[in-house]
Design an enzyme around this catalytic site. Structure first.
Site, short mmCIF file in Angstrom:
data_model
loop_
_atom_site.label_atom_id
_atom_site.label_comp_id
_atom_site.label_asym_id
_atom_site.label_seq_id
_atom_site.Cartn_x
_atom_site.Cartn_y
_atom_site.Cartn_z
N ASN A 34 -4.59 5.74 -0.98
CA ASN A 34 -4.09 5.78 0.39
C ASN A 34 -3.43 7.11 0.73
O ASN A 34 -3.46 7.56 1.87
CB ASN A 34 -3.11 4.63 0.65
N HIS A 41 -2.32 -3.17 -6.62
CA HIS A 41 -2.85 -2.81 -5.30
C HIS A 41 -4.36 -2.96 -5.27
O HIS A 41 -5.10 -2.15 -5.83
CB HIS A 41 -2.43 -1.37 -4.96
N SER A 86 0.82 -1.21 0.00
CA SER A 86 0.00 0.00 0.00
C SER A 86 0.85 1.25 0.00
O SER A 86 0.37 2.33 -0.35
CB SER A 86 -0.86 0.06 1.26
N GLU A 115 -5.12 -0.34 -8.24
CA GLU A 115 -4.09 0.61 -8.66
C GLU A 115 -2.92 -0.20 -9.21
O GLU A 115 -2.38 -1.06 -8.51
CB GLU A 115 -3.64 1.47 -7.47
N1 LIG Z 1 -5.39 -4.33 5.02
C1 LIG Z 1 -5.72 -3.58 4.00
O1 LIG Z 1 -6.79 -2.94 4.03
C2 LIG Z 1 -4.83 -3.50 2.79
C3 LIG Z 1 -5.36 -3.01 1.59
C4 LIG Z 1 -4.57 -3.02 0.44
C5 LIG Z 1 -3.26 -3.48 0.51
N2 LIG Z 1 -2.76 -3.93 1.70
C6 LIG Z 1 -1.38 -4.44 1.70
O2 LIG Z 1 -1.45 -5.84 1.57
C7 LIG Z 1 -0.33 -6.43 2.23
C8 LIG Z 1 -0.85 -7.44 3.27
O3 LIG Z 1 -1.60 -6.76 4.26
P1 LIG Z 1 -2.70 -7.48 5.15
O4 LIG Z 1 -3.49 -6.40 5.78
O5 LIG Z 1 -3.37 -8.52 4.35
O6 LIG Z 1 -1.77 -8.14 6.27
P2 LIG Z 1 -2.10 -9.33 7.29
O7 LIG Z 1 -1.26 -9.12 8.46
O8 LIG Z 1 -3.57 -9.45 7.48
O9 LIG Z 1 -1.64 -10.65 6.48
C9 LIG Z 1 -0.31 -10.93 6.14
C10 LIG Z 1 -0.17 -12.44 5.97
O10 LIG Z 1 1.11 -12.71 5.44
C11 LIG Z 1 1.58 -13.92 6.01
N3 LIG Z 1 3.03 -14.00 5.84
C12 LIG Z 1 3.99 -13.35 6.55
N4 LIG Z 1 5.21 -13.71 6.07
C13 LIG Z 1 5.02 -14.57 5.05
C14 LIG Z 1 5.88 -15.30 4.18
N5 LIG Z 1 7.18 -15.19 4.28
N6 LIG Z 1 5.32 -16.10 3.25
C15 LIG Z 1 4.00 -16.24 3.16
N7 LIG Z 1 3.13 -15.59 3.97
C16 LIG Z 1 3.64 -14.76 4.90
C17 LIG Z 1 1.10 -13.83 7.46
O11 LIG Z 1 1.05 -15.13 8.03
C18 LIG Z 1 -0.27 -13.22 7.27
O12 LIG Z 1 -1.29 -14.19 7.14
C19 LIG Z 1 0.46 -5.30 2.85
O13 LIG Z 1 1.49 -4.95 1.97
C20 LIG Z 1 -0.58 -4.18 2.94
O14 LIG Z 1 -0.02 -2.91 2.95
C21 LIG Z 1 -3.53 -3.98 2.81
#
Ligand SMILES: NC(=O)c1ccc[n+]([C@@H]2O[C@H](COP(=O)([O-])OP(=O)(O)OC[C@H]3O[C@@H](n4cnc5c(N)ncnc54)[C@H](O)[C@@H]3O)[C@@H](O)[C@H]2O)c1
Length: 596
Positions: free
Chosen positions: A192, A142, A121, A154
């Site tokens: 964002n 994204h 993000s 995005e």
């Molecule tokens: N939460 C949101 O609203 C949102 C929206 C768009 C983008 N994002 C982006 O998406 C990405 C993930 O965010 P999230 O909110 O889903 O996080 P999250 O913490 O909910 O999930 C992350 C997952 O990654 C797993 N993980 C960690 N290390 C790993 C590895 N080496 N191999 C495989 N899996 C691994 C964890 O076990 C976890 O289940 C981030 O870059 C975030 O910025 C988040």
């Protein structure tokens, strides 16, 4: 040669990853879903089955299609399973070193022609790409939360991403039924960058106890038509993820203080209050992962009875003024059964006001929302006067005269002389400090702000502004009256912009600054906020409706009161106003509007 992306890998199956798996599998694409541990894999699988089961239960997905969808997903621990996929989307936590490590490994594991994408993000896609030997095949895709629902994607192209890869990914997004905007690699991209300053600001209001979480969320939903309030959204995003995004944006985006994470966020993350995913964040949820909010120790308790006990009885209301707001407010009170005394500056104004109220009530009759008898009864409850003395025995006065402090102060001084003891004196000001008006009287404890939104008969929000001198009884009375009117009264402190404008206008101003910096177009920015965040209008559409002059005036007030450098009005906004491009009302603002 165009790529077809027959199979994709998704790495990390948390809040975003599990939803991204669903998006691909729903569209007939095979998915290899990868996590670090069996337990995390199980959680991801449970999210997907839960989501698809709900879709079946709601009749949005046939059971056979769900089974086919689930059969397209292969669940694996470790990246080695990704050796044959055409595209990988990484959705692991928002940390650069972690993502760089994963990309270096993906580069070793995946076939040479595979495209590697990150769902980051806020981190630099360029910095992630250089951890591989194929930065030209690295791109940002994204998705928005929840990925199966939100239409926007995005696409982030770095200076080295090849044009074919961008074109192939754009085609893929269309195949997934998404709308994409393709942009360059800047912290927070479009959505964002505009969203997180606002979210952080909302948290700071909670931290300062300026207003309650419920009131802030209700204000933004009802005042701006947003699908959810900022604190509920923080819980959905995940506080840990939000913290990382803000922190990165602060460091990458010019150290704008508004992106420096509010200390409360870090404290909550440390305490394990991560939002929905952990079952508790700003709100408490039925269980981890559930969207159902349950009461906790911050939930307002049996508000009705405490309100009644403290509130003063209100039956007769005076409304001073003859403009748009006064017209609407008179209608609202009369319809709700209050006896209303309208006071204007002369018989002619009163006659016009009477016509305006009657016309508006008649519209309700034509639309079938109001019976003729109810209209007549409402009109019968109003007395029309040009003399403030007629307010001697009212229980509440609502002032809605011109937005000039000297005029309001003089009026409140007169009301102080005329009105009976115990009256509640309310101002509808949207930008002046209520305390200034209150101190024009000898009874500041009885003075409160009642900020109605335009059109008052339609908008259900009222901001109840309490000054440092307003008594609890006065606030309770204002709240009880809002309830009687069928409105939601939210209580806040006496600061410029109250809740809604304070949170809304800096975001609009930021959008203008983004346009000014040529990062994107007005159309793409509007699209991003509507399709990525579910906003009813994009920032430029809204600015043209509100009026650029009005928006600039509000933004200036916010800047002058808070001296926040990030609130300084965008030069482009100032120039457009100077040029007379004020929005719809002048036929031109950010866009041309054909005059009817
Ligand atoms: N939460 C949101 O609203 C949102 C929206 C768009 C983008 N994002 C982006 O998406 C990405 C993930 O965010 P999230 O909110 O889903 O996080 P999250 O913490 O909910 O999930 C992350 C997952 O990654 C797993 N993980 C960690 N290390 C790993 C590895 N080496 N191999 C495989 N899996 C691994 C964890 O076990 C976890 O289940 C981030 O870059 C975030 O910025 C988040």
């Amino acid at each position: 040669m165009t790529r077809e992306f027959a199979s994709v890998g998704v790495v990390g199956l948390g809040t975003m990853g599990a939803g991204i798996v669903e998006v691909f599998a729903r569209n007939g694409i095979d998915v290899v879903a990868v996590e670090v541990t069996e337990a995390a894999l199980e959680r991801g699988r449970a999210t997907l089955t839960g989501s698809t089961d709900r879709a079946v239960a709601k009749g949005k997905l046939a059971a056979a299609d769900r089974d086919a969808l689930l059969a397209r997903v292969s669940w694996q621990v470790g990246l080695a399973a990704l050796h044959a996929v055409d595209l990988v989307i990484e959705a692991i936590p928002e940390q650069l070193d972690l993502k760089q490590r994963i990309f270096a490994e993906l580069d070793r594991v995946c076939k040479p022609e595979a495209v590697l994408a990150t769902n980051t993000s806020s981190l630099s896609v360029t910095e992630i790409s250089v951890a591989t030997t194929r930065p030209n095949q690295v791109i940002g895709i994204h998705f928005f939360n929840p990925a199966p629902v939100m239409k926007l994607v995005e696409i982030v192209r770095t200076v080295v991403t090849s044009a074919e890869v961008v074109a192939d990914v754009e085609r893929l997004c269309a195949r997934l039924g998404k709308v994409d905007v393709t942009i360059s690699d800047r912290a927070g991209f479009i959505a964002n960058a505009l969203l997180f300053g606002y979210l952080n600001h909302a948290v700071s209001l909670v931290e300062a106890r300026y207003a309650s979480r419920e009131d802030i969320d209700a204000a933004m939903k009802l005042g701006c038509g947003l699908p959810m309030g900022p604190l509920a959204l923080m819980d959905l995003i995940g506080l840990d993820t939000a913290y990382e995004i803000l922190d990165t944006m602060y460091r990458r985006g010019g150290r704008d203080r508004r992106h420096a994470p509010v200390p409360l966020i870090k404290q909550m993350v440390t305490a394990g209050l991560l939002g929905r995913k952990s079952g508790r964040g700003f709100y408490t949820y039925e269980r981890p992962g559930s969207p159902v909010v349950v009461p906790d120790d911050q939930t307002p308790v049996s508000e009705e009875s405490t309100l009644e006990a403290r509130a003063r009885g209100t039956a007769k209301v005076g409304v001073v003024g003859s403009g748009t707001m006064a017209t609407g407010i008179i209608e609202v009170f009369a319809k709700a059964g209050y006896e209303v005394v309208s006071v204007t500056r002369g018989a002619e104004k009163s006659a016009k006001l009477f016509e305006a109220v009657k016309t508006s009530l008649n519209k309700g009759v034509v639309r079938g929302k109001l019976g003729e008898a109810d209209r007549d009864a409402a009109l019968g409850r109003i007395t029309w006067s040009a003399t403030l003395e007629h307010l001697a025995d009212v229980d509440l006065v609502v002032e809605a005269v011109i937005e000039e402090l000297s005029v309001k102060k003089a009026l409140f001084a007169s009301l102080d002389e005329i009105c009976k003891p115990g009256v509640v004196l309310a101002t509808t000001t949207s930008s002046l400090p209520v305390i200034d008006v209150a101190m024009a009287t000898q009874r500041p404890a009885d003075v409160v702000g009642l900020h109605f939104f335009n059109p008052a008969p339609v908008m259900s929000l009222v901001e109840i502004v309490q000054t440092i001198r307003t008594s609890a009884e006065t606030t309770a009375t204002a709240k009880a009256v809002c309830g009687e009117l069928g409105k939601t009264g939210v209580v806040c402190g006496d600061r410029s912009g109250f809740i809604v404008n304070a949170l809304l206008f800096p975001y609009l101003n930021d959008a203008v600054k983004m346009l000014e910096a040529s990062y994107s177009t007005a159309d793409d920015i509007d699209h991003a906020m509507k399709l990525g965040c579910g906003y009813p209008m994009g920032p430029f559409e809204l600015l043209d409706v509100v009026g650029l002059d009005v928006s600039l005036a509000i933004q200036r007030e916010l800047y002058l009161e808070l001296r926040e450098p990030g609130f300084s009005p965008a030069p482009l906004l100032e120039h457009l106003v100077t040029a007379g491009y004020l929005g719809r009302k002048t036929g031109r603002g950010f866009r041309d509007h054909t005059r009817r």
